[in-house]
Design an enzyme around this catalytic site. Structure first.
Site, PDB file in Angstrom:
ATOM      1  N   SER A 195      20.753   7.856 -23.368  1.00  0.00           N
ATOM      2  CA  SER A 195      20.218   6.486 -23.412  1.00  0.00           C
ATOM      3  C   SER A 195      18.706   6.562 -23.465  1.00  0.00           C
ATOM      4  O   SER A 195      18.125   7.651 -23.443  1.00  0.00           O
ATOM      5  CB  SER A 195      20.685   5.689 -22.186  1.00  0.00           C
ATOM      6  OG  SER A 195      20.386   6.397 -21.001  1.00  0.00           O
TER       7      SER A 195
ATOM      8  N   TYR B 170      37.529  15.491 -23.589  1.00  0.00           N
ATOM      9  CA  TYR B 170      36.948  14.334 -22.912  1.00  0.00           C
ATOM     10  C   TYR B 170      37.977  13.699 -21.972  1.00  0.00           C
ATOM     11  O   TYR B 170      37.718  13.502 -20.773  1.00  0.00           O
ATOM     12  CB  TYR B 170      36.474  13.310 -23.959  1.00  0.00           C
ATOM     13  CG  TYR B 170      36.193  11.946 -23.390  1.00  0.00           C
ATOM     14  CD1 TYR B 170      35.193  11.759 -22.438  1.00  0.00           C
ATOM     15  CD2 TYR B 170      36.943  10.828 -23.792  1.00  0.00           C
ATOM     16  CE1 TYR B 170      34.940  10.493 -21.911  1.00  0.00           C
ATOM     17  CE2 TYR B 170      36.698   9.574 -23.269  1.00  0.00           C
ATOM     18  CZ  TYR B 170      35.706   9.410 -22.332  1.00  0.00           C
ATOM     19  OH  TYR B 170      35.465   8.172 -21.798  1.00  0.00           O
TER      20      TYR B 170
ATOM     21  N   GLY C 271      41.898  14.473 -32.002  1.00  0.00           N
ATOM     22  CA  GLY C 271      41.708  13.751 -30.741  1.00  0.00           C
ATOM     23  C   GLY C 271      42.094  12.283 -30.838  1.00  0.00           C
ATOM     24  O   GLY C 271      42.245  11.619 -29.812  1.00  0.00           O
TER      25      GLY C 271
ATOM     26  N   LEU D  72      18.941   9.791 -18.780  1.00  0.00           N
ATOM     27  CA  LEU D  72      18.531   9.441 -20.153  1.00  0.00           C
ATOM     28  C   LEU D  72      19.053  10.431 -21.206  1.00  0.00           C
ATOM     29  O   LEU D  72      18.542  10.478 -22.310  1.00  0.00           O
ATOM     30  CB  LEU D  72      17.001   9.310 -20.269  1.00  0.00           C
ATOM     31  CG  LEU D  72      16.324   8.283 -19.368  1.00  0.00           C
ATOM     32  CD1 LEU D  72      14.815   8.252 -19.628  1.00  0.00           C
ATOM     33  CD2 LEU D  72      16.888   6.889 -19.589  1.00  0.00           C
TER      34      LEU D  72
ATOM     35  N   ASN E 102      39.183  -0.131 -25.280  1.00  0.00           N
ATOM     36  CA  ASN E 102      38.051  -0.013 -26.216  1.00  0.00           C
ATOM     37  C   ASN E 102      37.048  -1.155 -26.064  1.00  0.00           C
ATOM     38  O   ASN E 102      37.235  -2.204 -26.690  1.00  0.00           O
ATOM     39  CB  ASN E 102      38.564   0.053 -27.652  1.00  0.00           C
ATOM     40  CG  ASN E 102      39.100   1.421 -27.973  1.00  0.00           C
ATOM     41  OD1 ASN E 102      40.120   1.830 -27.434  1.00  0.00           O
ATOM     42  ND2 ASN E 102      38.407   2.147 -28.811  1.00  0.00           N
TER      43      ASN E 102
ATOM     44  N   ARG F 151      40.998  12.364 -37.647  1.00  0.00           N
ATOM     45  CA  ARG F 151      39.998  13.002 -36.794  1.00  0.00           C
ATOM     46  C   ARG F 151      40.744  13.595 -35.602  1.00  0.00           C
ATOM     47  O   ARG F 151      41.607  12.908 -35.029  1.00  0.00           O
ATOM     48  CB  ARG F 151      39.084  11.881 -36.300  1.00  0.00           C
ATOM     49  CG  ARG F 151      37.722  12.216 -35.939  1.00  0.00           C
ATOM     50  CD  ARG F 151      36.857  10.983 -35.825  1.00  0.00           C
ATOM     51  NE  ARG F 151      37.423   9.870 -35.061  1.00  0.00           N
ATOM     52  CZ  ARG F 151      36.733   8.812 -34.669  1.00  0.00           C
ATOM     53  NH1 ARG F 151      35.462   8.714 -34.965  1.00  0.00           N
ATOM     54  NH2 ARG F 151      37.294   7.832 -33.988  1.00  0.00           N
TER      55      ARG F 151
ATOM     56  N   GLY G 160      28.328   9.949 -17.609  1.00  0.00           N
ATOM     57  CA  GLY G 160      29.192  10.985 -18.158  1.00  0.00           C
ATOM     58  C   GLY G 160      29.026  11.012 -19.656  1.00  0.00           C
ATOM     59  O   GLY G 160      28.353  10.160 -20.234  1.00  0.00           O
TER      60      GLY G 160
ATOM     61  N   LYS H 139      38.033  13.409 -17.710  1.00  0.00           N
ATOM     62  CA  LYS H 139      38.101  12.153 -16.943  1.00  0.00           C
ATOM     63  C   LYS H 139      39.320  12.202 -16.013  1.00  0.00           C
ATOM     64  O   LYS H 139      39.264  11.737 -14.878  1.00  0.00           O
ATOM     65  CB  LYS H 139      38.187  10.945 -17.890  1.00  0.00           C
ATOM     66  CG  LYS H 139      37.006  10.779 -18.800  1.00  0.00           C
ATOM     67  CD  LYS H 139      35.675  10.626 -18.089  1.00  0.00           C
ATOM     68  CE  LYS H 139      35.306   9.222 -17.778  1.00  0.00           C
ATOM     69  NZ  LYS H 139      33.893   9.077 -17.330  1.00  0.00           N
TER      70      LYS H 139
HETATM   71  P1  NAD Z   1      26.973   5.759 -22.539  1.00  0.00           P
HETATM   72  O1  NAD Z   1      26.911   7.105 -23.137  1.00  0.00           O
HETATM   73  O2  NAD Z   1      26.384   4.615 -23.293  1.00  0.00           O
HETATM   74  O3  NAD Z   1      26.321   5.776 -21.081  1.00  0.00           O
HETATM   75  C1  NAD Z   1      26.462   6.854 -20.205  1.00  0.00           C
HETATM   76  C2  NAD Z   1      25.149   6.990 -19.466  1.00  0.00           C
HETATM   77  O4  NAD Z   1      25.250   8.065 -18.523  1.00  0.00           O
HETATM   78  C3  NAD Z   1      23.968   7.321 -20.390  1.00  0.00           C
HETATM   79  O5  NAD Z   1      22.907   6.433 -20.115  1.00  0.00           O
HETATM   80  C4  NAD Z   1      23.592   8.755 -20.024  1.00  0.00           C
HETATM   81  O6  NAD Z   1      22.222   9.009 -20.175  1.00  0.00           O
HETATM   82  C5  NAD Z   1      24.041   8.831 -18.569  1.00  0.00           C
HETATM   83  N1  NAD Z   1      24.399  10.174 -18.100  1.00  0.00           N
HETATM   84  C6  NAD Z   1      25.259  11.056 -18.655  1.00  0.00           C
HETATM   85  N2  NAD Z   1      25.339  12.161 -17.903  1.00  0.00           N
HETATM   86  C7  NAD Z   1      24.520  11.992 -16.840  1.00  0.00           C
HETATM   87  C8  NAD Z   1      24.170  12.768 -15.709  1.00  0.00           C
HETATM   88  N3  NAD Z   1      24.669  13.982 -15.514  1.00  0.00           N
HETATM   89  N4  NAD Z   1      23.287  12.268 -14.811  1.00  0.00           N
HETATM   90  C9  NAD Z   1      22.759  11.038 -14.985  1.00  0.00           C
HETATM   91  N5  NAD Z   1      23.033  10.257 -16.048  1.00  0.00           N
HETATM   92  C10 NAD Z   1      23.911  10.720 -16.962  1.00  0.00           C
HETATM   93  O7  NAD Z   1      28.522   5.463 -22.215  1.00  0.00           O
HETATM   94  P2  NAD Z   1      29.235   4.063 -21.914  1.00  0.00           P
HETATM   95  O8  NAD Z   1      29.895   3.594 -23.164  1.00  0.00           O
HETATM   96  O9  NAD Z   1      28.330   3.160 -21.203  1.00  0.00           O
HETATM   97  O10 NAD Z   1      30.392   4.568 -20.949  1.00  0.00           O
HETATM   98  C11 NAD Z   1      30.223   4.553 -19.543  1.00  0.00           C
HETATM   99  C12 NAD Z   1      31.447   5.179 -18.904  1.00  0.00           C
HETATM  100  O11 NAD Z   1      32.626   4.520 -19.344  1.00  0.00           O
HETATM  101  C13 NAD Z   1      31.619   6.655 -19.249  1.00  0.00           C
HETATM  102  O12 NAD Z   1      31.982   7.334 -18.077  1.00  0.00           O
HETATM  103  C14 NAD Z   1      32.747   6.670 -20.254  1.00  0.00           C
HETATM  104  O13 NAD Z   1      33.504   7.840 -20.147  1.00  0.00           O
HETATM  105  C15 NAD Z   1      33.555   5.455 -19.829  1.00  0.00           C
HETATM  106  N6  NAD Z   1      34.271   4.862 -20.966  1.00  0.00           N
HETATM  107  C16 NAD Z   1      33.580   4.360 -22.033  1.00  0.00           C
HETATM  108  C17 NAD Z   1      34.291   3.833 -23.118  1.00  0.00           C
HETATM  109  C18 NAD Z   1      33.566   3.296 -24.334  1.00  0.00           C
HETATM  110  O14 NAD Z   1      34.207   3.139 -25.393  1.00  0.00           O
HETATM  111  N7  NAD Z   1      32.296   2.968 -24.268  1.00  0.00           N
HETATM  112  C19 NAD Z   1      35.698   3.820 -23.116  1.00  0.00           C
HETATM  113  C20 NAD Z   1      36.356   4.335 -22.005  1.00  0.00           C
HETATM  114  C21 NAD Z   1      35.641   4.844 -20.935  1.00  0.00           C
END
Ligand code: NAD
Length: 299
Positions: A36, A148, A280, A33, A178, A278, A83, A152
């Protein structure tokens, strides 16, 4: 058979959880959490009343929790999404990003592999690629310009080496471009601070101007170009990898790029201001999905 989703209460994880629940899988969510809210768990139960997810609140590197999960559920496949994902934040909190995204992923995956789990699908990102105006294939040069993206890619490399040691594992790396959109109920949302669509939503709700970062990029209208994939489509692709054998990497996008100004034009009432670039951000991130489509048609 149960599926473990780490980060399953986040934006993408919660949409994936719902899709798997609707397809009658036993879904186990592990989330601390940190990014989230527990309400997402209640919303998932509401959206899938006949097949509810199991939820463990905790860290992916907490071995006690991992032990209980394996004790109570026959975990066959792991979608590893947990993550931190903010490019901007990753510059300010580098150590925390390396620890959470790399070190903790290694602890989680090694623990599960040692206990016989064989199938892993890892959520990676387009930001692992070196900046390029070209359409990116899975073989395009790697060269993340953000912490970031670097975290990854390090995790990807760990997984590739792990597969070289354990060829009985099945590991798929998905490089998302995206993701946009959300469940029609409004109960599962993207709350990402860097992402364009949540910011547009906020600006429309508060009648404020959207910040557009840079209009001097080498693109036709000067704003960044991205490959926006709808969350529903993104999630649909995940099902293809549950039974995938061996090691592989796939781009997950649409193959079509849109500029920030093109997106803004879809919202006639949206005001915007041009701000400096920005750090990055790269000018263009658009992928080839030929490999993904070939795989999809082959199964
Ligand atoms: P998000 O931040 O909405 O969800 C990530 C979830 O992981 C959160 O609920 C957070 O509480 C949980 N979390 C983080 N670290 C944790 C830990 N150590 N232990 C347990 N829970 C942990 O992100 P998202 O948009 O759902 O993205 C999910 C994955 O997809 C990520 O790995 C992100 O790098 C990858 N990603 C996302 C996007 C995007 O634009 N949303 C794009 C490319 C890659």
């Amino acid at each position: 058979m149960a599926i473990l989703i780490t980060g399953g209460l986040g934006y993408i994880g919660s949409h994936l959880a719902l899709n798997l629940l609707e397809n009658n899988y036993e879904v186990v969510i592990l989330d601390n959490l940190s990014k989230s809210d527990i309400s997402v768990y209640h919303n998932l139960k509401q959206l899938s009343p006949n097949n509810r997810p199991y939820f463990y609140r905790g860290d992916i590197a907490d071995l006690k929790i991992l032990k209980s999960i394996l004790l109570y559920h026959n975990i066959e496949t792991v979608f590893h999404l947990a993550g931190y994902k903010s490019v901007k934040e990753s510059f300010k909190r580098q150590e925390i990003y390396y620890d959470n995204n790399v070190n903790k992923s290694i602890i989680l995956i090694e623990y599960l592999v040692d206990r016989g789990v064989k199938n892993f699908i890892f959520s990676s990102t387009a930001t692992v690629y070196a900046p390029s105006e070209e359409i990116l294939t899975e073989n395009s040069p790697i060269g993340p310009i953000s912490t970031y993206g670097a975290t990854k890619y390090m995790t990807e490399q760990f997984l590739e080496k792990l597969y070289q040691k354990h060829s009985d594992l099945n590991i798929t790396i998905l490089r998302y471009f995206n993701p946009i959109g959300e469940h029609p109920s409004g109960l599962l949302k993207d709350t990402g601070e860097d992402n364009l669509y949540p910011n547009i939503r906020k600006c429309i709700a508060n009648n404020t101007a959207l910040s557009v970062y840079g209009n001097d990029y080498p693109t036709p209208d000067g704003t960044c170009i991205r490959d926006y994939i709808n969350i529903e489509k993104l999630i649909e692709y995940h099902a293809l990898f549950i039974k995938k054998q061996g090691f592989d990497i796939f781009n997950v996008g649409t193959g079509i790029g849109k500029s920030v100004l093109e997106i803004i034009a879809e919202f006639p009432d949206l005001k915007y201001n041009i701000e400096p670039r920005r750090s990055g951000d790269v000018s263009s991130l658009v992928c080839s999905i030929s490999k993904l489509q070939e795989y999809q048609w082959s199964i």
